[in-house]
Motif scaffolding. Structure first.
Motif, PDB file in Angstrom:
ATOM      1  N   ILE A  74       0.687  -1.025  -0.205  1.00 21.79           N
ATOM      2  CA  ILE A  74      -0.144   0.100  -0.358  1.00 21.79           C
ATOM      3  C   ILE A  74       1.014   0.988   0.331  1.00 21.79           C
ATOM      4  N   SER A  75       1.793   1.546   0.643  1.00 17.14           N
ATOM      5  CA  SER A  75       2.708   1.937   1.147  1.00 17.14           C
ATOM      6  C   SER A  75       3.330   2.679  -0.054  1.00 17.14           C
ATOM      7  N   LYS A  76       4.131   0.894  -1.021  1.00 20.50           N
ATOM      8  CA  LYS A  76       4.497   1.819  -1.904  1.00 20.50           C
ATOM      9  C   LYS A  76       3.711   2.562  -3.498  1.00 20.50           C
ATOM     10  N   VAL A  77       2.150   1.538  -3.890  1.00 20.32           N
ATOM     11  CA  VAL A  77       1.529   2.035  -4.383  1.00 20.32           C
ATOM     12  C   VAL A  77       0.496   3.613  -4.119  1.00 20.32           C
ATOM     13  N   PHE A  78       0.591   3.622  -3.352  1.00 20.27           N
ATOM     14  CA  PHE A  78       0.175   4.680  -2.892  1.00 20.27           C
ATOM     15  C   PHE A  78       1.173   6.210  -2.535  1.00 20.27           C
ATOM     16  N   SER A  79       2.264   6.226  -2.636  1.00 27.68           N
ATOM     17  CA  SER A  79       3.159   6.354  -1.854  1.00 27.68           C
ATOM     18  C   SER A  79       3.091   7.539  -0.906  1.00 27.68           C
ATOM     19  N   VAL A  80       3.118   6.485   0.702  1.00 26.02           N
ATOM     20  CA  VAL A  80       2.701   7.089   2.198  1.00 26.02           C
ATOM     21  C   VAL A  80       3.639   6.613   2.176  1.00 26.02           C
ATOM     22  N   PRO A  81       3.883   7.298   3.661  1.00 22.54           N
ATOM     23  CA  PRO A  81       4.897   6.365   4.487  1.00 22.54           C
ATOM     24  C   PRO A  81       4.035   5.599   5.468  1.00 22.54           C
ATOM     25  N   ILE A  82       4.244   3.829   5.860  1.00 21.56           N
ATOM     26  CA  ILE A  82       3.819   2.774   6.165  1.00 21.56           C
ATOM     27  C   ILE A  82       3.479   3.197   7.374  1.00 21.56           C
ATOM     28  N   SER A  83       3.688   4.165   8.248  1.00 24.35           N
ATOM     29  CA  SER A  83       2.934   5.052   9.264  1.00 24.35           C
ATOM     30  C   SER A  83       1.460   5.567   9.859  1.00 24.35           C
TER      31      SER A  83
ATOM     32  N   PRO B  19      -9.795   5.908   0.383  1.00 22.80           N
ATOM     33  CA  PRO B  19      -9.729   7.017  -0.107  1.00 22.80           C
ATOM     34  C   PRO B  19      -9.907   8.101   1.104  1.00 22.80           C
ATOM     35  N   GLU B  20     -10.910   8.165   1.843  1.00 23.22           N
ATOM     36  CA  GLU B  20     -10.465  10.105   2.899  1.00 23.22           C
ATOM     37  C   GLU B  20      -9.512  10.247   3.466  1.00 23.22           C
ATOM     38  N   THR B  21      -8.637   8.829   4.095  1.00 22.48           N
ATOM     39  CA  THR B  21      -7.466   9.411   4.493  1.00 22.48           C
ATOM     40  C   THR B  21      -6.177   9.842   3.898  1.00 22.48           C
ATOM     41  N   ILE B  22      -6.485   9.216   2.462  1.00 20.57           N
ATOM     42  CA  ILE B  22      -5.075   8.934   1.155  1.00 20.57           C
ATOM     43  C   ILE B  22      -5.161   9.467   0.014  1.00 20.57           C
ATOM     44  N   GLU B  23      -4.713  10.456   0.098  1.00 16.71           N
ATOM     45  CA  GLU B  23      -4.738  11.226  -1.310  1.00 16.71           C
ATOM     46  C   GLU B  23      -5.291  10.648  -2.387  1.00 16.71           C
ATOM     47  N   SER B  24      -3.845   9.878  -2.156  1.00 20.99           N
ATOM     48  CA  SER B  24      -3.609   9.321  -4.188  1.00 20.99           C
ATOM     49  C   SER B  24      -4.536   7.566  -4.056  1.00 20.99           C
ATOM     50  N   TRP B  25      -5.279   8.130  -2.736  1.00 18.44           N
ATOM     51  CA  TRP B  25      -6.358   6.809  -3.419  1.00 18.44           C
ATOM     52  C   TRP B  25      -8.119   7.219  -4.105  1.00 18.44           C
ATOM     53  N   ASP B  26      -7.326   6.758  -5.456  1.00 19.46           N
ATOM     54  CA  ASP B  26      -7.957   6.992  -6.439  1.00 19.46           C
ATOM     55  C   ASP B  26      -9.217   5.982  -6.955  1.00 19.46           C
ATOM     56  N   SER B  27      -9.290   5.830  -8.519  1.00 18.85           N
ATOM     57  CA  SER B  27     -10.178   4.972  -8.981  1.00 18.85           C
ATOM     58  C   SER B  27      -8.841   3.992  -9.648  1.00 18.85           C
ATOM     59  N   PHE B  28      -8.280   4.828 -10.136  1.00 14.82           N
ATOM     60  CA  PHE B  28      -6.622   4.425 -10.993  1.00 14.82           C
ATOM     61  C   PHE B  28      -5.688   4.011 -10.046  1.00 14.82           C
ATOM     62  N   ASN B  29      -5.142   3.662  -8.529  1.00 11.70           N
ATOM     63  CA  ASN B  29      -4.367   3.614  -7.369  1.00 11.70           C
ATOM     64  C   ASN B  29      -4.844   2.357  -7.491  1.00 11.70           C
ATOM     65  N   ILE B  30      -6.238   2.174  -7.077  1.00  8.74           N
ATOM     66  CA  ILE B  30      -6.507   1.320  -6.709  1.00  8.74           C
ATOM     67  C   ILE B  30      -6.554  -0.113  -7.125  1.00  8.74           C
ATOM     68  N   LEU B  31      -6.803   0.134  -9.005  1.00 14.80           N
ATOM     69  CA  LEU B  31      -6.923  -0.653  -9.601  1.00 14.80           C
ATOM     70  C   LEU B  31      -4.973  -1.434  -9.567  1.00 14.80           C
ATOM     71  N   ILE B  32      -4.277  -0.304  -9.720  1.00 14.78           N
ATOM     72  CA  ILE B  32      -2.732  -0.975  -9.452  1.00 14.78           C
ATOM     73  C   ILE B  32      -2.788  -1.708  -8.468  1.00 14.78           C
ATOM     74  N   LEU B  33      -3.051  -1.186  -7.238  1.00 13.04           N
ATOM     75  CA  LEU B  33      -2.951  -2.126  -6.024  1.00 13.04           C
ATOM     76  C   LEU B  33      -3.796  -3.337  -6.171  1.00 13.04           C
ATOM     77  N   VAL B  34      -4.827  -3.440  -6.783  1.00 18.79           N
ATOM     78  CA  VAL B  34      -5.150  -4.716  -6.628  1.00 18.79           C
ATOM     79  C   VAL B  34      -4.242  -5.936  -7.818  1.00 18.79           C
ATOM     80  N   ASP B  35      -3.624  -4.762  -8.476  1.00 20.70           N
ATOM     81  CA  ASP B  35      -2.462  -6.508  -9.453  1.00 20.70           C
ATOM     82  C   ASP B  35      -1.763  -6.147  -8.497  1.00 20.70           C
ATOM     83  N   GLU B  36      -0.257  -5.237  -7.910  1.00 19.55           N
ATOM     84  CA  GLU B  36       0.389  -5.931  -6.806  1.00 19.55           C
ATOM     85  C   GLU B  36      -0.477  -6.973  -5.990  1.00 19.55           C
TER      86      GLU B  36
END
Length: 76
Positions: free
Chosen positions: A9-18, A26-43
């Motif tokens: 999750i940290s890698k896909v959304f470019s956020v610190p693990i902490s 999506p409410e707490t991680i700005e880069s959590w959007d419809s495109f990045n969720i598909l990348i996350l699912v693939d990862e």
């Protein structure tokens, strides 16, 4: 599972693990959007050697949902 999951999750959304917890989404991680969720699912599918169904992907609203689906696929 949590450490590996949080690393992906940290890698896909470019956020610190902490900043990641069960309620992260999506409410707490700005880069959590419809495109990045598909990348996350693939990862996640590649890292945990599983395949999510379309209904499971649509159901993912936060990290807790991801953990639930991973457990349903036998990931512990």
């Amino acid at each position: 599972m949590s450490e590996k999951l949080y690393t992906v999750i940290s890698k896909v959304f470019s956020v610190p693990i902490s900043v990641i917890n069960d309620e992260s989404g999506p409410e707490t991680i700005e880069s959590w959007d419809s495109f990045n969720i598909l990348i996350l699912v693939d990862e996640l599918e590649n890292n945990f050697n599983i395949k999510f169904s379309v209904s499971e992907i649509i159901d993912i609203k936060n990290v807790k949902d991801i953990k639930r689906h991973l457990k349903n696929h036998g990931v512990v």
